[in-house]
Design an enzyme around this catalytic site. Structure first.
Site, short mmCIF file in Angstrom:
data_model
loop_
_atom_site.label_atom_id
_atom_site.label_comp_id
_atom_site.label_asym_id
_atom_site.label_seq_id
_atom_site.Cartn_x
_atom_site.Cartn_y
_atom_site.Cartn_z
N HIS A 1 0.78 -1.21 0.03
CA HIS A 1 -0.07 0.04 -0.11
C HIS A 1 0.89 1.26 0.01
O HIS A 1 1.91 1.22 0.69
CB HIS A 1 -0.79 0.10 1.16
N ASP B 1 2.19 2.05 3.19
CA ASP B 1 3.25 1.08 3.58
C ASP B 1 4.81 1.76 3.45
O ASP B 1 5.66 1.10 4.18
CB ASP B 1 3.42 -0.39 2.99
C1 XLS Z 1 -7.49 -6.93 5.11
C2 XLS Z 1 -7.24 -6.89 3.57
C3 XLS Z 1 -6.17 -6.37 3.31
C4 XLS Z 1 -5.91 -6.22 1.89
C5 XLS Z 1 -5.19 -5.08 1.10
O1 XLS Z 1 -8.47 -7.81 5.70
O2 XLS Z 1 -6.89 -8.40 3.63
O3 XLS Z 1 -4.87 -6.44 3.68
O4 XLS Z 1 -5.34 -7.62 1.22
O5 XLS Z 1 -5.55 -3.79 1.39
#
Ligand code: XLS
Ligand code: NI
Ligand code: NI
Length: 435
Positions: free
Chosen positions: A99, A102
């Site tokens: 993201h 991140d």
């Molecule tokens: C949360 C989601 C998240 C997505 C990415 O539960 O799994 O981690 O994969 O935003």
């Protein structure tokens, strides 16, 4: 090299006889299955967020991990990237996912945050070049900051919608620049806490418009990756609009996006929705929207989205069986949206989690490959539906068929169906033979 992983050597395949802590026993990246290597079939990805951003907090306690990059500066973001790519090199998985949130600290304005993201993308690109690690998908974090507490695209405040749109534009640009194979939208706050303050129809319209613009923009910039929605029924909101694969399909259909957008299916999210992982995969295949997976499991007693590493070979065998039945991964892959437990403090705990997960998936994939090659389930399945090959049966499915004509046929032939066994136990035994 940073000192974080000290003198740990790259993880290699050592076969099932090895007792080494840090070794692959089943994942042999260069082993051929058909005309592809295991690495090419499985397309493993490591996620940036749980490994390098999450501090180890839970609803009752704060940070447990002490990492030298836990700081809101660009210098810390670069150190974090150094360590992340060192881990990618140690694990030798081909892909990663991230993201915006991140990889760069947020700044005071969106323009300044964007400039930081750009700077970090350059930094990451150089590392991708040297390690050969590729991007499975990029995404925007539209759920952590308080501005998103009532949703991003589905927010009652148009300023939040605008902010989210500008952010996704930036993240799509970054993903494109990094050669990402996909772009993911997980609607963590696209849902509601209470219908008492929610206009459901309006929010779904907003969401549909938002997604249409994302698709338009993808085409404008020539991004060839796949746009993926990641279904999840709840957590963090009480009810999320992208509840499960079937719900997402209905939404895409309503906004004419079913040819443009596919799904990223997560094991634990499937379970939260009251399904099995293979149910979600088979549904996506049936609807033609299968894209990619997040292979992390839940704790099956607590029922939460605990993002644990996959460790159940039979569960993953059936998952890969359905993925292979649909033709395997195209742009997609096996992402580990996984985190170590908050008591797992040591750097090598991060490696152990991934090694176990990759070995579990490799075993499962080989089982599934074998099942597929030998028609273990496909042959009995074809037999079960074989009577539909008869012309009179096919005619019932044609556009000319009608209830009256069928009723007349039943009477003429004296049709009186004989029930046949579904053979569930036998089929379960077949699967167990491969596991
Ligand atoms: C949360 C989601 C998240 C997505 C990415 O539960 O799994 O981690 O994969 O935003
Ligand atoms: Ni999740
Ligand atoms: Ni996920």
């Amino acid at each position: 090299m940073t000192p974080f992983f000290a003198d740990i050597e790259p993880i290699t395949y050592q076969g099932t006889d090895s007792n080494a802590e840090l070794a692959y026993r089943h994942y042999n990246p260069t082993e051929m299955l058909g005309d592809k290597t295991m690495a090419e079939h499985l397309r493993f990805a490591v996620c940036y967020w749980h490994n390098f951003v999450w501090p180890g907090n839970d609803p009752f306690g704060g940070q447990t991990f002490e990492r030298p990059w836990f700081d809101d500066t660009m210098a810390a973001a670069k150190l974090k990237a150094d360590v992340a790519f060192e881990m990618f090199a140690l694990l030798q998985q081909p892909f990663f996912c991230f993201h915006d949130f991140d990889v760069r600290p947020e700044a005071d304005t969106l323009a300044a945050s964007n400039a930081r993201l750009d700077e970090m993308v350059d930094y990451l690109l150089a590392k991708m070049e040297t390690t050969g690690t590729r991007l499975l998908w990029g995404t925007a974090n539209l759920f952590s900051h308080r501005r998103y507490m009532s949703g991003a695209a589905t927010n009652p405040d148009p300023e939040v919608f605008a902010y989210a749109a500008a952010t996704v534009k930036q993240c799509l640009d970054a993903t494109h620049r990094m050669g990402g194979a996909n772009y993911v939208l997980w609607g963590g706050r696209e849902g509601y806490e209470t219908l008492l303050n929610t206009d459901l129809k309006r929010e779904l319209e907003q969401y549909g418009r938002f997604l249409s613009m994302v698709v338009d923009y993808k085409h404008k910039i020539g991004f060839e990756g796949t746009i993926l929605i990641e279904p999840k029924p709840q957590e963090p909101t009480k009810h999320q609009y992208d509840f499960d694969t079937a719900t997402v399909y209905g939404f895409l259909k309503k906004f004419d996006l079913e040819q443009e957008v596919k799904v990223n299916i997560e094991t634990g999210h499937a379970v939260l929705a009251g399904h099995s992982f293979e149910h979600e995969l088979a549904t996506a295949n049936a609807l033609g929207i299968f894209g990619s997976i997040d292979a992390n499991r839940n704790d099956y007693q607590s029922g939460w989205d605990t993002d644990q590493f996959p460790n159940n070979v039979p569960e993953m065998t059936l998952a890969y069986y359905h993925i292979l039945a649909g033709g395997g991964f195209g742009n997609g892959g096996t992402n580990f949206d996984t985190k170590i437990r908050r008591q797992s403090l040591e750097p090598d705990d991060l490696l152990s989690g991934h090694i176990g997960a990759m070995d579990t998936c490799a075993r499962a994939f080989k089982n599934a490959w074998q099942m597929q090659a030998e028609g273990a389930l496909a042959t009995p399945l074809a037999e079960r539906y074989a009577a539909w090959d008869q012309p009179w049966a096919q005619a019932m499915l044609s556009e000319n068929a009608s209830l009256e004509a069928i009723a007349a046929e039943v009477e003429r032939k004296g049709i009186d169906p004989t029930p046949r066994s579904g053979r569930q136990e036998q089929l379960e035994n077949v699967v167990n033979r491969y596991c």
